[in-house]
Design a protein around this motif. Structure first.
Motif, short mmCIF file in Angstrom:
data_model
loop_
_atom_site.label_atom_id
_atom_site.label_comp_id
_atom_site.label_asym_id
_atom_site.label_seq_id
_atom_site.Cartn_x
_atom_site.Cartn_y
_atom_site.Cartn_z
N HIS A 29 19.18 -1.15 24.49
CA HIS A 29 18.58 0.18 24.74
C HIS A 29 17.33 0.39 23.82
N ASP A 30 17.82 0.34 22.36
CA ASP A 30 16.52 0.55 21.38
C ASP A 30 15.83 -0.47 20.79
N ILE A 31 15.63 -1.69 21.56
CA ILE A 31 14.92 -2.83 21.17
C ILE A 31 13.61 -2.59 20.78
N ASP A 32 12.91 -1.53 21.21
CA ASP A 32 11.59 -1.16 20.99
C ASP A 32 11.24 -0.12 19.93
N ILE A 33 12.33 0.41 19.46
CA ILE A 33 12.38 1.68 18.77
C ILE A 33 11.49 1.60 17.50
N GLU A 34 11.26 0.48 16.74
CA GLU A 34 10.70 0.50 15.68
C GLU A 34 9.08 0.30 16.10
N THR B 278 7.85 1.59 18.74
CA THR B 278 7.23 2.74 19.27
C THR B 278 7.42 3.81 18.52
N ALA B 279 7.87 3.78 17.34
CA ALA B 279 8.18 4.69 16.27
C ALA B 279 6.92 5.91 16.32
N GLY B 280 6.96 7.14 16.49
CA GLY B 280 5.86 8.09 16.36
C GLY B 280 5.42 8.17 17.92
N ASP B 281 5.74 7.46 18.74
CA ASP B 281 5.35 7.71 20.27
C ASP B 281 6.58 7.75 21.20
N PRO B 282 7.23 8.91 20.99
CA PRO B 282 8.24 8.63 22.04
C PRO B 282 8.05 8.70 23.32
N GLU B 283 6.75 8.83 23.87
CA GLU B 283 6.62 8.55 25.37
C GLU B 283 6.46 7.25 25.70
N LYS B 284 6.46 6.21 24.61
CA LYS B 284 6.55 4.93 25.04
C LYS B 284 7.87 4.17 24.89
N HIS B 285 8.68 4.82 24.20
CA HIS B 285 10.25 4.35 24.19
C HIS B 285 10.68 4.09 25.39
N SER B 286 11.46 3.06 25.50
CA SER B 286 12.11 2.57 26.66
C SER B 286 11.20 2.05 27.66
N ILE B 287 9.87 2.39 27.68
CA ILE B 287 9.03 1.70 28.75
C ILE B 287 8.62 0.59 27.96
N VAL B 288 8.47 0.40 26.72
CA VAL B 288 8.17 -0.86 25.96
C VAL B 288 9.65 -1.81 26.03
N ALA B 289 10.71 -0.97 25.77
CA ALA B 289 11.78 -1.95 25.71
C ALA B 289 11.98 -2.64 27.05
N ALA B 290 11.72 -1.91 28.14
CA ALA B 290 11.63 -2.53 29.42
C ALA B 290 10.73 -3.71 29.66
N ILE C 175 19.93 -3.42 34.20
CA ILE C 175 19.97 -3.14 32.68
C ILE C 175 18.48 -2.64 32.45
N ILE C 176 17.51 -3.04 33.14
CA ILE C 176 16.11 -2.81 32.54
C ILE C 176 15.95 -1.34 33.01
N TYR C 177 16.31 -1.09 34.30
CA TYR C 177 16.40 0.35 34.95
C TYR C 177 17.00 1.27 34.12
N CYS C 178 18.24 0.82 33.71
CA CYS C 178 19.35 1.94 32.81
C CYS C 178 18.26 2.17 31.48
N ILE C 179 17.77 1.18 31.12
CA ILE C 179 17.12 1.51 29.80
C ILE C 179 15.72 2.26 29.87
N ARG C 180 15.23 1.91 30.84
CA ARG C 180 13.96 2.89 31.14
C ARG C 180 14.66 4.45 31.33
N SER C 181 15.47 4.54 32.20
CA SER C 181 15.91 5.88 32.55
C SER C 181 16.49 6.74 31.59
N GLN C 182 16.68 6.33 30.23
CA GLN C 182 17.28 6.94 29.07
C GLN C 182 16.22 7.90 28.61
N ASN C 183 15.10 7.96 28.63
CA ASN C 183 13.74 8.43 28.01
C ASN C 183 13.54 9.67 29.13
N ASP C 184 13.49 10.94 28.63
CA ASP C 184 13.13 11.94 29.43
C ASP C 184 11.73 12.04 30.02
#
Length: 182
Positions: free
Chosen positions: A51-56, A58-70, A82-91
Motif C-alpha cells: 500500500h505504501d510502495i510509492d511513499i518515498e 511521492t513524499a511531499g506530494d500527497p496527491e500523487k500517493h497511491s496513484i503512483v503506487a498503483a 489489490i490495485i484498486y484497494c491501494i488507489r482507494s486509500q487516498n482521499d
C-alpha cells in the motif's frame, strides 16, 4: 506475484526501515482481517504490504500517493482488486471504497500508526505491552502527528465495534512483532 516477490519489490523502493516495518504491520493486519471475514488472505496481505510502495517517491506530494503506487504495481502480475484497494486509500482521489478489503486498509493503516505511537510512549517501546485500553484512550486525540483519527473512525463501515477493530489490529501486530520495538 507471490508474497516474496512483492516484498523484494517493496525493499527496492523503500529505504526507510520504519516505513518498511509499517508496511509489514499493515500486511499482518490485513491478513488477520481476511481471516476474520473469510476472504483471500494472500490478496489482502499483498494489498497491505504494497500500500505504501510509492511513499518515498511521492513524499511531499500527497496527491500523487497511491496513484503512483498503483502505476508501479500495474506492472506486476497482481490481482486487480489489490490495485484498486491501494488507489482507494487516498482521499485526494475520491475513489469509493467498495469492498471490505478497501475499507479495512483505509481504517487500519492509521490504526497501526496509532498502535506504534502507543508503543513508543512506553518506557521500553515494547509493542507487547500495548493494551486495547491504551489505544482507545488515544483515539480521542486529534493532534497526534501523522495519524488521521478520522480514517480510523471508518471502522464503523466494517460492522464491528471499535473495541473489536482495535483488538484484531493490535493482536495481528503483536503476533507478528512480539516482544519487539516498533
Amino acid at each position: 506475484m507471490n508474497r516474496d516477490e512483492a516484498f523484494e519489490e517493496l525493499k527496492i523502493r523503500l529505504n526507510h526501515k520504519d516505513i518498511l516495518r509499517h508496511s509489514l504491520a499493515v500486511e499482518a493486519v490485513m491478513k488477520e482481517f481476511a481471516r476474520y471475514y473469510d476472504a483471500d488472505v494472500e490478496i489482502w496481505g499483498l494489498a497491505g504490504l504494497l500500500h505504501d510502495i510509492d511513499i518515498e517517491k511521492t513524499a511531499g506530494d500527497p496527491e500523487k500517493h497511491s496513484i503512483v503506487a498503483a502505476q508501479i504495481i500495474e506492472n506486476f502480475d497482481i490481482d486487480e482488486s489489490i490495485i484498486y484497494c491501494i488507489r482507494s486509500q487516498n482521499d485526494y482521489h475520491t475513489i469509493p471504497r467498495k469492498r471490505k478489503m478497501d475499507k479495512v486498509l483505509y481504517a487500519a493503516n492509521h490504526l497501526t500508526h496509532l498502535i506504534t505511537y502507543c508503543a513508543d510512549k512506553l518506557p521500553d517501546n515494547n509493542l507487547s505491552d500495548v493494551t486495547p485500553k491504551m489505544v482507545l484512550e488515544n483515539i480521542s486525540k486529534s493532534d497526534i502527528e501523522g495519524i488521521n483519527i478520522e480514517h480510523i473512525k471508518h471502522y464503523i463501515e466494517l460492522n464491528i465495534t471499535l473495541l473489536e477493530f482495535v483488538e484484531i489490529t493490535l493482536n495481528a501486530m503483536q503476533k507478528n512483532f512480539d516482544n519487539t520495538k516498533m
